[in-house]
Scaffold this motif. Structure first.
Motif, short mmCIF file in Angstrom:
data_model
loop_
_atom_site.label_atom_id
_atom_site.label_comp_id
_atom_site.label_asym_id
_atom_site.label_seq_id
_atom_site.Cartn_x
_atom_site.Cartn_y
_atom_site.Cartn_z
N LYS A 35 0.84 -1.20 0.00
CA LYS A 35 0.00 0.00 0.00
C LYS A 35 0.88 1.25 0.00
N PRO A 36 0.54 2.26 -0.78
CA PRO A 36 1.32 3.52 -0.77
C PRO A 36 1.20 4.22 0.57
N ASP A 37 2.23 4.99 0.92
CA ASP A 37 2.21 5.71 2.18
C ASP A 37 2.32 7.22 2.01
N ILE A 38 2.45 7.71 0.76
CA ILE A 38 2.45 9.15 0.52
C ILE A 38 1.66 9.44 -0.76
N GLN A 109 3.85 29.34 -11.99
CA GLN A 109 4.69 28.68 -10.98
C GLN A 109 4.11 27.30 -10.68
N SER A 110 4.90 26.26 -10.94
CA SER A 110 4.46 24.90 -10.65
C SER A 110 5.11 24.41 -9.36
N MET A 111 4.34 23.63 -8.60
CA MET A 111 4.80 23.15 -7.30
C MET A 111 4.47 21.67 -7.15
N GLU A 112 5.28 21.00 -6.35
CA GLU A 112 5.01 19.61 -5.98
C GLU A 112 4.83 19.54 -4.47
N VAL A 113 3.75 18.92 -4.05
CA VAL A 113 3.44 18.81 -2.63
C VAL A 113 3.36 17.34 -2.27
N LYS A 114 4.04 16.96 -1.20
CA LYS A 114 4.02 15.59 -0.72
C LYS A 114 3.12 15.53 0.52
N ILE A 115 2.10 14.71 0.45
CA ILE A 115 1.13 14.58 1.55
C ILE A 115 1.36 13.23 2.22
N ARG A 116 1.72 13.26 3.50
CA ARG A 116 2.02 12.02 4.22
C ARG A 116 0.81 11.44 4.92
N ASN A 117 -0.16 12.25 5.23
CA ASN A 117 -1.40 11.76 5.84
C ASN A 117 -2.42 11.53 4.73
N LEU A 118 -2.58 10.30 4.30
CA LEU A 118 -3.43 10.01 3.15
C LEU A 118 -4.90 10.28 3.42
N ASP A 119 -5.29 10.32 4.69
CA ASP A 119 -6.69 10.62 5.02
C ASP A 119 -7.06 12.06 4.67
N LYS A 120 -6.04 12.93 4.49
CA LYS A 120 -6.31 14.35 4.23
C LYS A 120 -6.18 14.72 2.76
N VAL A 121 -5.89 13.74 1.90
CA VAL A 121 -5.63 14.05 0.49
C VAL A 121 -6.83 14.73 -0.16
N SER A 122 -8.01 14.17 0.02
CA SER A 122 -9.20 14.71 -0.64
C SER A 122 -9.47 16.15 -0.22
N ASN A 123 -9.41 16.42 1.08
CA ASN A 123 -9.67 17.78 1.56
C ASN A 123 -8.61 18.76 1.09
N ILE A 124 -7.35 18.32 1.02
CA ILE A 124 -6.28 19.21 0.57
C ILE A 124 -6.44 19.51 -0.92
N LEU A 125 -6.82 18.52 -1.72
CA LEU A 125 -7.06 18.77 -3.13
C LEU A 125 -8.13 19.84 -3.33
N ASP A 126 -9.14 19.80 -2.48
CA ASP A 126 -10.20 20.80 -2.57
C ASP A 126 -9.71 22.15 -2.06
N GLY A 127 -8.89 22.13 -1.00
CA GLY A 127 -8.49 23.37 -0.36
C GLY A 127 -7.44 24.16 -1.11
N VAL A 128 -6.56 23.49 -1.86
CA VAL A 128 -5.48 24.22 -2.53
C VAL A 128 -6.04 25.17 -3.60
N LEU A 139 -1.87 13.73 -9.64
CA LEU A 139 -1.85 13.13 -8.31
C LEU A 139 -1.35 11.70 -8.46
N SER A 140 -0.40 11.31 -7.61
CA SER A 140 0.06 9.93 -7.62
C SER A 140 0.25 9.46 -6.18
N PHE A 141 -0.06 8.19 -5.95
CA PHE A 141 0.15 7.57 -4.64
C PHE A 141 1.38 6.67 -4.75
N GLU A 142 2.34 6.91 -3.87
CA GLU A 142 3.64 6.24 -3.99
C GLU A 142 4.10 5.71 -2.65
N ILE A 143 5.20 4.97 -2.71
CA ILE A 143 5.88 4.49 -1.50
C ILE A 143 7.10 5.37 -1.29
#
Length: 230
Positions: A35-38, A109-128, A139-143
């Motif tokens: 399972k991915p963790d980030i 300006q392009s940015m890359e954001v690493k999200i370590r708490n996967l439970d917050k991904v959906s809300n962060i996508l909406d919030g950014v 968006l990619s889920f990785e190890i």
């Protein structure tokens, strides 16, 4: 004496040729699923203005607001990085030919954001988007540290190749010597998901964010071992 030296060199050449041509290769494959963790999100801030300075100043304000929002979501500075910064003149082209004129400037300006708490991904996508991002591109889920999994997959691949070698020895009665070559190929990384912020209803305020199942990642290591035949 000259003839003896010639014969010795010729014999050595034949022996060396036989040593390199009498070989057999075996391939092996190892797979590890985890399972991915980030999550990694690529996003852009796009700003248009009449002058380059104004466009850059306005873009900096948006970038700061976006960074402040991400920090409030407990995302560390090390996990927020700018991956591109471009300034494009905007042109008006005459209808009947002639020289184009600059009507303004666009900063991207392009940015890359690493999200370590996967439970917050959906809300962060909406919030950014509400925080200032114009585009959420990928968006990619990785190890985060795949090396241990690669080592596990490699061990499985080597075991697979050695089993094939042992089977062949018994079937055709050959004797294998030392390993003279080893090659490896690693694959199986996740396929990125691409998002259109309007299409998934992001930035609407209170929409709860898009549905983003994480699934599983598979790491595949393929190897080839070449043995000398005794």
């Amino acid at each position: 004496m000259i003839l003896a030296i010639f014969l010795l060199a010729s014999t050595n050449k034949v022996v060396n040729t036989a040593a390199t041509t009498n070989t057999v290769s075996f391939s092996g494959e190892g797979r590890v699923v985890a399972k991915p963790d980030i999550a990694k999100v690529n996003l852009s801030i796009v700003t248009d203005a009449l002058t380059s300075k104004v466009a850059q100043d306005e873009n900096s304000k948006k970038s700061k607001a976006l960074t402040d929002y991400l920090k409030k979501q407990n995302i560390d500075d090390k996990d927020i990085k700018t991956t591109g910064y471009n300034i494009y003149p905007q042109y008006r082209y005459p209808q009947y030919g002639g020289q184009p004129t600059i009507t303004g400037y666009q900063v991207n300006q392009s940015m890359e954001v690493k999200i370590r708490n996967l439970d917050k991904v959906s809300n962060i996508l909406d919030g950014v988007v509400s925080a200032g991002a114009n585009q959420v591109n990928q968006l990619s889920f990785e190890i985060d540290d795949p090396e241990a999994l690669k080592a596990e997959a490699r061990a499985k691949a080597i075991a697979d190749a050695k089993n094939k070698a042992n089977e062949l020895k018994g079937q055709v009665g050959i004797s294998l010597g030392k390993i003279i070559n080893f090659s490896e190929n690693t694959g199986g990384y996740p396929v990125p998901m691409y998002y259109d912020s309007k299409a998934v209803g992001m930035g609407g305020g209170g929409g709860g964010g898009p549905s983003v199942p994480t699934g599983e990642n598979e790491i595949v290591v393929s190897i080839t071992i070449t043995y000398q035949i005794k």
